[in-house]
Design an enzyme around this catalytic site. Structure first.
Site, PDB file in Angstrom:
ATOM      1  N   GLU A  80       4.173  53.841 -15.074  1.00  0.00           N
ATOM      2  CA  GLU A  80       5.297  52.917 -14.881  1.00  0.00           C
ATOM      3  C   GLU A  80       6.515  53.697 -14.391  1.00  0.00           C
ATOM      4  O   GLU A  80       7.116  54.469 -15.132  1.00  0.00           O
ATOM      5  CB  GLU A  80       5.616  52.203 -16.193  1.00  0.00           C
ATOM      6  CG  GLU A  80       4.436  51.456 -16.796  1.00  0.00           C
ATOM      7  CD  GLU A  80       4.630  51.190 -18.280  1.00  0.00           C
ATOM      8  OE1 GLU A  80       5.654  50.599 -18.658  1.00  0.00           O
ATOM      9  OE2 GLU A  80       3.756  51.596 -19.072  1.00  0.00           O
TER      10      GLU A  80
ATOM     11  N   HIS B 247       3.451  47.269 -14.229  1.00  0.00           N
ATOM     12  CA  HIS B 247       2.652  47.796 -15.342  1.00  0.00           C
ATOM     13  C   HIS B 247       1.203  47.956 -14.882  1.00  0.00           C
ATOM     14  O   HIS B 247       0.285  47.328 -15.399  1.00  0.00           O
ATOM     15  CB  HIS B 247       2.747  46.861 -16.542  1.00  0.00           C
ATOM     16  CG  HIS B 247       2.610  47.546 -17.861  1.00  0.00           C
ATOM     17  ND1 HIS B 247       1.513  48.302 -18.189  1.00  0.00           N
ATOM     18  CD2 HIS B 247       3.455  47.602 -18.932  1.00  0.00           C
ATOM     19  CE1 HIS B 247       1.670  48.778 -19.412  1.00  0.00           C
ATOM     20  NE2 HIS B 247       2.851  48.383 -19.880  1.00  0.00           N
TER      21      HIS B 247
END
Length: 328
Positions: free
Chosen positions: A292, A174
């Protein structure tokens, strides 16, 4: 190449280690054993150091942030509808943490674990951790995450796992990028994608893949700010969207530098945010964009979204790559 290990703090009585890998160009990445976090990505341009990702300088900020800054999220990244799935007609109910749904595999996912760690070579660090039934997931899952930096200024993150019980595995990093001297809105994004996922009000996929148009069309380079402006008539103020990609998924660039994103899976989730300043975040003043790379979210509940089942005794490995380029 050189790898230097230092102490970054302590959590639950365990030492958290920071590893800094530096190549011949003085490009470096720093990674933490806590959540196998990508803590820094630093380049040297004309003798000046520049960080390319959002980061904190102390452990407590990483522990308390709701934005999962730089962390490994999993064992399954993204949301799972109703916190429920089935494998071979066997149903599994997970512990919800996002209304009736589960996001990033719950409160005890990889993003909350301190990994064992070793220097694996002169340019890589290996993190290992075993999860066992946390948040309702079946199976003992042994996870390995390797960060590598080469002399071509390319970062590779490889996720490997094996399990003793049929389960799910679809992790990601992330990480939030900001490449420019200017606001993230001035930076340009290109996504090699013709389709993105239709989402409902709970940010869950409906199952439809939509053609990229208007705000969502990044087939050619477009300023992120232009895309955000195009969202306004839709009553939306941020990107939090999943694109169908392959191989070279995207490129983010400022006037002076670029990052190319590569993946061997089929999804890219982008998320405009300000993890550092909550007041600015509330006014949609974004400092960075999360990129991501993963299999499409909620794939277990959508037959054509990709494979996230890891069968007992099977081993799987995925690699995401991030290549820095200085622009002339």
């Amino acid at each position: 190449m050189v790898v230097v290990k230092t102490n970054f703090g302590e959590t639950n009585g365990q030492e958290v280690s920071l590893y800094k890998i530096t190549n011949k160009n003085q490009t470096s990445i720093s990674v933490l054993s806590y959540a196998a976090t990508w803590q820094n990505f630093e380049v040297v341009e004309d003798g000046v150091k520049r960080s390319l990702i959002e980061r904190f300088d102390n452990l407590n900020d990483y522990i308390k942030t709701p934005y999962e800054v730089g962390k490994t999220i999993g064992r399954v990244a993204g949301r799972i509808t109703k916190a429920h799935f089935s494998i071979n007609d066997v149903g599994y109910q997970l512990q919800p943490n996002d209304g009736a749904n589960i996001i990033h595999s719950g409160d005890y996912g990889l993003q909350s674990q301190n990994f064992d760690s070793i220097v694996d070579s002169d340019n890589s660090v290996l993190f290992t951790h075993t999860v066992n039934g946390e948040d309702g997931f079946p199976g003992v899952l042994k996870v390995k995450i390797r960060y590598t930096l080469n002399d071509d200024d390319e970062v590779a993150i490889t996720y490997s796992a094996r399990t003793n019980h049929d389960t799910l595995f679809n992790p990601s990093c992330h990480v939030y990028f900001n490449l420019g001297e200017s606001n993230i809105r001035q930076q340009q994004l290109r996504i090699n994608s013709k389709h993105f996922l239709d989402m409902n009000a709970e940010k869950l996929p409906t199952g439809k893949m939509l053609a990229v148009t208007n705000a969502y069309d990044f087939k050619n380079f477009k300023k992120i700010g232009q895309g955000l402006k195009q969202l306004k008539p839709l009553d939306k103020f941020e990107f939090d969207d999943a694109y169908v990609v392959r191989d070279k998924a995207a490129t983010l660039k400022s006037d002076k530098r670029a990052i190319d994103f590569y993946t061997d899976r089929n999804g890219l989730v982008i998320f405009t945010a300000n993890p550092i300043d909550q007041q600015k975040a509330s006014t949609h003043d974004y400092s960075s964009i999360a990129m991501e790379l993963m299999t499409l979210p909620d794939a277990i509940n959508h037959a054509d979204f990709g494979e996230t089942i890891l069968n007992a005794g099977q081993k799987v490995s995925y690699t995401n790559k991030f290549k820095y380029r200085k622009l002339d």
